[in-house]
Scaffold this motif. Sequence first.
Motif, PDB file in Angstrom:
ATOM      1  N   HIS A 153       0.833  -1.121   0.128  1.00 61.29           N
ATOM      2  CA  HIS A 153       0.110   0.030   0.018  1.00 61.29           C
ATOM      3  C   HIS A 153       1.010   1.316   0.124  1.00 61.29           C
ATOM      4  O   HIS A 153       1.957   1.148   0.442  1.00 61.29           O
ATOM      5  CB  HIS A 153      -0.828   0.133   1.287  1.00 61.29           C
ATOM      6  N   TRP A 154       0.175   2.315  -0.381  1.00 65.49           N
ATOM      7  CA  TRP A 154       1.027   3.507  -0.204  1.00 65.49           C
ATOM      8  C   TRP A 154      -0.027   4.724   0.402  1.00 65.49           C
ATOM      9  O   TRP A 154      -1.344   4.304   0.433  1.00 65.49           O
ATOM     10  CB  TRP A 154       1.711   4.079  -1.672  1.00 65.49           C
ATOM     11  N   TYR A 155       0.389   5.908   0.447  1.00 65.88           N
ATOM     12  CA  TYR A 155      -0.661   6.787   0.962  1.00 65.88           C
ATOM     13  C   TYR A 155      -0.329   8.298   0.104  1.00 65.88           C
ATOM     14  O   TYR A 155       0.811   8.414  -0.627  1.00 65.88           O
ATOM     15  CB  TYR A 155      -0.324   7.153   2.342  1.00 65.88           C
ATOM     16  N   THR A 156      -1.200   9.066   0.401  1.00 62.78           N
ATOM     17  CA  THR A 156      -0.808  10.495  -0.043  1.00 62.78           C
ATOM     18  C   THR A 156      -1.723  11.398   0.837  1.00 62.78           C
ATOM     19  O   THR A 156      -2.994  10.704   1.176  1.00 62.78           O
ATOM     20  CB  THR A 156      -1.267  10.786  -1.640  1.00 62.78           C
ATOM     21  N   THR A 157      -1.538  12.710   0.992  1.00 62.81           N
ATOM     22  CA  THR A 157      -2.081  13.448   1.789  1.00 62.81           C
ATOM     23  C   THR A 157      -3.363  13.872   1.310  1.00 62.81           C
ATOM     24  O   THR A 157      -3.754  14.336  -0.063  1.00 62.81           O
ATOM     25  CB  THR A 157      -1.353  14.911   2.038  1.00 62.81           C
ATOM     26  N   LEU A 158      -4.722  13.729   2.030  1.00 68.66           N
ATOM     27  CA  LEU A 158      -6.045  14.032   1.294  1.00 68.66           C
ATOM     28  C   LEU A 158      -6.300  15.571   1.804  1.00 68.66           C
ATOM     29  O   LEU A 158      -6.977  15.992   0.689  1.00 68.66           O
ATOM     30  CB  LEU A 158      -6.991  13.051   2.137  1.00 68.66           C
ATOM     31  N   GLU A 159      -6.021  15.834   2.819  1.00 66.61           N
ATOM     32  CA  GLU A 159      -6.197  17.339   3.314  1.00 66.61           C
ATOM     33  C   GLU A 159      -5.317  17.641   4.705  1.00 66.61           C
ATOM     34  O   GLU A 159      -4.892  16.576   5.440  1.00 66.61           O
ATOM     35  CB  GLU A 159      -7.480  17.672   3.663  1.00 66.61           C
ATOM     36  N   TYR A 160      -4.936  18.875   4.812  1.00 68.03           N
ATOM     37  CA  TYR A 160      -4.208  19.387   6.159  1.00 68.03           C
ATOM     38  C   TYR A 160      -4.469  20.544   6.387  1.00 68.03           C
ATOM     39  O   TYR A 160      -4.976  21.351   5.656  1.00 68.03           O
ATOM     40  CB  TYR A 160      -2.684  19.113   5.901  1.00 68.03           C
ATOM     41  N   LYS A 161      -4.296  21.043   7.975  1.00 64.45           N
ATOM     42  CA  LYS A 161      -4.857  22.215   8.215  1.00 64.45           C
ATOM     43  C   LYS A 161      -3.438  22.696   9.287  1.00 64.45           C
ATOM     44  O   LYS A 161      -2.923  21.835   9.741  1.00 64.45           O
ATOM     45  CB  LYS A 161      -5.920  22.145   9.172  1.00 64.45           C
ATOM     46  N   VAL A 162      -3.082  24.024   9.268  1.00 63.74           N
ATOM     47  CA  VAL A 162      -2.219  24.467   9.845  1.00 63.74           C
ATOM     48  C   VAL A 162      -2.442  25.753  10.619  1.00 63.74           C
ATOM     49  O   VAL A 162      -3.366  26.365  10.025  1.00 63.74           O
ATOM     50  CB  VAL A 162      -0.793  24.886   8.827  1.00 63.74           C
ATOM     51  N   ASN A 163      -2.299  25.731  11.948  1.00 64.56           N
ATOM     52  CA  ASN A 163      -2.476  26.935  12.793  1.00 64.56           C
ATOM     53  C   ASN A 163      -1.044  27.446  13.208  1.00 64.56           C
ATOM     54  O   ASN A 163      -0.348  26.855  13.904  1.00 64.56           O
ATOM     55  CB  ASN A 163      -3.338  26.424  14.069  1.00 64.56           C
ATOM     56  N   ILE A 164      -0.551  28.560  12.638  1.00 60.85           N
ATOM     57  CA  ILE A 164       0.399  29.404  13.191  1.00 60.85           C
ATOM     58  C   ILE A 164       0.219  30.076  14.321  1.00 60.85           C
ATOM     59  O   ILE A 164      -0.724  30.897  14.477  1.00 60.85           O
ATOM     60  CB  ILE A 164       1.184  30.348  12.100  1.00 60.85           C
ATOM     61  N   THR A 165       1.015  29.735  15.448  1.00 58.77           N
ATOM     62  CA  THR A 165       0.815  30.482  16.622  1.00 58.77           C
ATOM     63  C   THR A 165       1.850  31.588  16.995  1.00 58.77           C
ATOM     64  O   THR A 165       1.255  32.427  17.952  1.00 58.77           O
ATOM     65  CB  THR A 165       0.949  29.524  18.038  1.00 58.77           C
ATOM     66  N   ARG A 166       2.756  31.615  16.555  1.00 58.80           N
ATOM     67  CA  ARG A 166       3.808  32.796  16.620  1.00 58.80           C
ATOM     68  C   ARG A 166       4.639  32.781  15.392  1.00 58.80           C
ATOM     69  O   ARG A 166       4.808  31.906  14.791  1.00 58.80           O
ATOM     70  CB  ARG A 166       4.529  32.621  17.956  1.00 58.80           C
ATOM     71  N   PRO A 167       5.272  33.719  14.940  1.00 55.70           N
ATOM     72  CA  PRO A 167       6.277  34.212  13.950  1.00 55.70           C
ATOM     73  C   PRO A 167       7.441  33.248  14.131  1.00 55.70           C
ATOM     74  O   PRO A 167       8.017  33.207  15.363  1.00 55.70           O
ATOM     75  CB  PRO A 167       6.756  35.766  13.824  1.00 55.70           C
TER      76      PRO A 167
END
Length: 158
Positions: free
Chosen positions: A96-110
């Motif tokens: 089997h193999w995989y790929t990213t379906l969706e992702y989310k990012v929250n940046i909390t500080r620079p």
Amino acid sequence: MCYTQTPQDLPDLAQTLQMSGLEFMQKVLAGELPAPPISQTLTFGLHAVSEGRAVFRGQAGFAHCNPMGGVHGGWYGTILDSAMACACMTTVPKGHWYTTLEYKVNITRPLPLGLEVECIGEVQHTGRTTSVSRGEIRGLSDGKLYATGSTTCIILKG
């Protein structure tokens, strides 16, 4: 870290399907398989891997800045996507193999330029067709949280 490569240096899907996702990731870590070329461009690399967990380390530089002089959100997103998705890969069975379906990012500080960070991805659930993980970016020297993320990866049969 990644070294100068050509497309011929990357493993093909048939080679990948001959091993479990964890075996694949262990070979990348050991340098037996090449790291993805993007890790050279964005100056990060695989640091540790185990079942359900992948750790990347790196540092953003001037080349990764947005027009305002801050680290571009794409840098945060790419290292998080790499750690979270590779954590999912460690749970993928042979064939089997995989790929990213969706992702989310929250940046909390620079993120300060040149600060070495550790990005940890940890699997929360793996089923027959999907795997879900979460991740975070922390400064190695200051321990501060710079970003968090979550992803869903789709698992595909060879």
